[in-house]
Write a protein that holds these residues in place. Structure first.
Motif, short mmCIF file in Angstrom:
data_model
loop_
_atom_site.label_atom_id
_atom_site.label_comp_id
_atom_site.label_asym_id
_atom_site.label_seq_id
_atom_site.Cartn_x
_atom_site.Cartn_y
_atom_site.Cartn_z
N SER A 118 0.82 -1.21 0.00
CA SER A 118 0.00 0.00 0.00
C SER A 118 0.85 1.26 0.00
CB SER A 118 -0.94 0.00 1.21
OG SER A 118 -0.18 0.09 2.43
N ARG A 119 2.10 1.14 0.46
CA ARG A 119 3.03 2.27 0.45
C ARG A 119 4.04 2.16 -0.69
NH1 ARG A 119 4.47 2.24 6.96
NH2 ARG A 119 2.31 2.40 7.71
N THR A 120 3.77 1.27 -1.64
CA THR A 120 4.63 1.01 -2.80
C THR A 120 6.06 0.63 -2.41
OG1 THR A 120 5.28 3.33 -3.10
CG2 THR A 120 3.25 2.60 -4.21
N ARG A 121 6.21 0.00 -1.26
CA ARG A 121 7.54 -0.45 -0.84
C ARG A 121 7.93 -1.77 -1.47
NH1 ARG A 121 7.72 0.99 5.68
NH2 ARG A 121 7.60 3.27 5.44
N HIS A 122 7.01 -2.38 -2.19
CA HIS A 122 7.33 -3.64 -2.86
C HIS A 122 8.02 -3.40 -4.19
CE1 HIS A 122 3.75 -2.31 -4.89
NE2 HIS A 122 3.79 -3.32 -5.74
N ARG A 123 8.12 -2.14 -4.63
CA ARG A 123 8.77 -1.81 -5.89
C ARG A 123 10.03 -0.99 -5.65
NH1 ARG A 123 3.56 0.02 -9.62
NH2 ARG A 123 2.59 -2.05 -9.76
N PHE A 124 10.96 -1.16 -6.58
CA PHE A 124 12.23 -0.44 -6.49
C PHE A 124 12.60 0.04 -7.88
CE2 PHE A 124 16.84 -0.43 -7.02
CZ PHE A 124 17.22 0.45 -6.03
#
Length: 511
Positions: free
Chosen positions: A91-97
């Motif tokens: 939900s905080r887009t921490r799964h993308r880099f």
């Protein structure tokens, strides 16, 4: 633990699960759920409000199931925690880099190199340069949160599959002696990682050998045909890369670091001193150190793990250049671009730079006596890229004695209670007590005790082949007599542990 099954062949056994340290082998969250379930079950009876049981008793049953029911090797509460943690990060887009063009610039000096831009667990890592045991440049990976320094060596070994049993046992014993040397009180080397990668062979080294050894008077047609065949060779064979990573704790070495002047440079010097002292033990285990990785070498290892497509180009560059390539680039990779250009953590896999990786944690090692070659099916050549990583934490004599005596006392009490109450003692309890007694005897004889775990990472460049490759890996793991667990919702973390030689991977004991 090992034993001779006959006069010539030695077998190994005695691996034990590490128990959770809070209460009766349960984590804190499971104890809270069990306590809440008991309270919900007895509250209607204690308060004489039986109508409340209509609501509270189902709640107690659900909490008990969450605490004890296991699915795929995890309890339900662990699945809920992993699911919730992953989706909160999503939900905080921490799964993308994203890096590459979005990488941060140097803040003060525009001419200075860009800082490293690595995802997730690797974000606190900084690759520094020191001097290795041979005087060559040495890459030291400094983790500013864990306050650890890690150096990596590329090693070559002759293997144990094709040698006689006595020579095989000698090599395994020499490896054990290396680990036992680290089991001293206050040793600053706190972790050892052994990583083996199976990758497609680029053919660059073979083409370079052909160019260096072709005779001046060789027939032109033969040279052209051979060069054409080598230039058009496909990636049909696999190569092996083996690495050893040694991690030093800054806190344990604080006195020596202060005595050397303090700072990162002094810490790198202290690490080099310990690595030099381990040289004889490494050689005694029949491990030949090809080189201690420099900053560009370590960055290349990280880069090729994230981007398998870059492996061929980087191998060509390294094979065609001794110092500086024809295009002006030195061999290896700049540490600033070691990480992926883009990566995304998914529940079932980890996508990074056109590749997809799945990591398995080795949940259970062989329970019966096995030979030293038991892992051969898992490490055999295959169609897809594989990385096998073992992380070892040597324990000091006092901590080892405390753990062994705790295990022996617990097993003795359990067996004694069953005997006093005229109950049948299960065979697994007898075997556990025998193992604890044998460990105590070996510890008294001067042997060491270690914590260890293992990971296997599978990488494919075609997403459609991912599940088939996973099935093949699981079959090989079954042939190797180990039980593996897929790291659902945490494959980005598993990739760091299983595919990169940076000393990660041994979790702290859960409470």
């Amino acid at each position: 633990m090992s034993t001779n099954s006959d006069h010539s062949t030695r077998t190994y056994f005695g691996w034990q699960h590490e128990k959770v340290a809070f209460l009766f082998g349960m984590t804190l969250q499971r104890v809270v759920m069990v306590a809440a379930a008991v309270l919900a079950a007895i509250w209607p009876l204690a308060s004489a409000r039986m109508q409340a049981g209509v609501v509270l008793w189902p709640v107690a049953a659900i909490l008990t199931a969450l605490a004890f029911l296991r699915l795929g090797g995890r309890t339900v509460d662990e699945w809920v925690l992993a699911f919730t943690s992953y989706h909160l990060g999503r939900s905080r887009t921490r799964h993308r880099f994203l890096s590459a063009a979005f990488a941060p610039e140097a803040t003060a000096d525009k001419t200075a190199p860009k800082p490293m831009d690595l995802p997730g667990l690797l974000a606190p890592i900084k690759i520094m340069e020191g001097r290795g045991p041979t005087g060559a440049p040495l890459a030291v990976a400094y983790h500013r949160l864990d306050r650890t320094y890690t150096a990596v060596a590329r090693v070559r070994y002759s293997g144990i599959s094709l040698v006689d049993s006595s020579r095989r046992d000698q090599r395994v014993a020499s490896w054990g002696a290396l680990l036992a040397r680290l089991c001293t009180e206050g040793n600053p080397i706190i972790r050892v990682q052994a990583l083996q990668r199976i990758v497609p062979e680029s053919g660059a080294a073979l083409r370079r050998w052909h160019a260096d050894h072709v005779a001046d008077g060789a027939p032109r047609q033969a040279v052209e045909v051979t060069s054409g065949l080598l230039a058009g060779a496909t990636l049909s064979t696999s190569g092996r890369e083996a690495y050893l990573a040694f991690t030093m704790d800054e806190r344990r070495a604080s006195g020596a670091i202060k005595g050397a002047g303090g700072g990162s440079a002094a810490a790198a010097g202290i690490l080099t001193r310990h690595l030099r002292a381990l040289g004889a033990s490494i050689a005694g285990a029949d491990l030949q150190i090809e080189s201690w990785l420099g900053p560009r070498d370590l960055a290349e290892v990280i880069r090729t793990a994230y981007d398998p497509h870059s492996g061929r180009h980087l191998a060509e560059r390294r094979a065609n250049a001794s110092a500086v390539n024809a295009d002006g680039l030195a061999a290896g990779v700049d540490p600033a671009v070691a990480g992926p250009a883009a990566a995304e953590s998914k529940p079932h896999a980890y996508a990074h730079d056109g590749a997809h990786s799945v990591t398995y944690w080795i949940h259970d090692w062989p329970r019966n006596q096995v030979y030293a070659t038991v892992l051969a099916p898992l490490l055999g050549e295959g169609v897809h890229r594989r990385s096998f990583s073992m992380h070892i934490e040597p324990l000091g004599p006092r901590e080892a004695s405390r753990k062994v005596m705790g295990e022996r006392t617990k097993r003795s009490v359990a067996v004694g209670m069953r005997q006093r109450t005229k109950q049948i003692v299960p065979e697994h309890e007898r075997q556990a007590l025998a193992r604890a007694e044998a460990q105590d005897a070996e510890l008294a004889a001067g042997h060491g005790l270690v914590r260890f775990t293992g990971y296997v990472t599978l990488t494919v460049t075609d997403a459609d082949q991912l599940e088939d490759a996973c099935l093949a890996l699981e079959a090989d793991a079954a042939a190797a007599r180990i039980e593996i667990r897929r790291m659902w919702y945490a494959h980005d973390v598993g990739f760091v542990m299983g595919a990169l030689p940076l000393g990660f991977g041994l979790p702290k004991k859960r409470w």
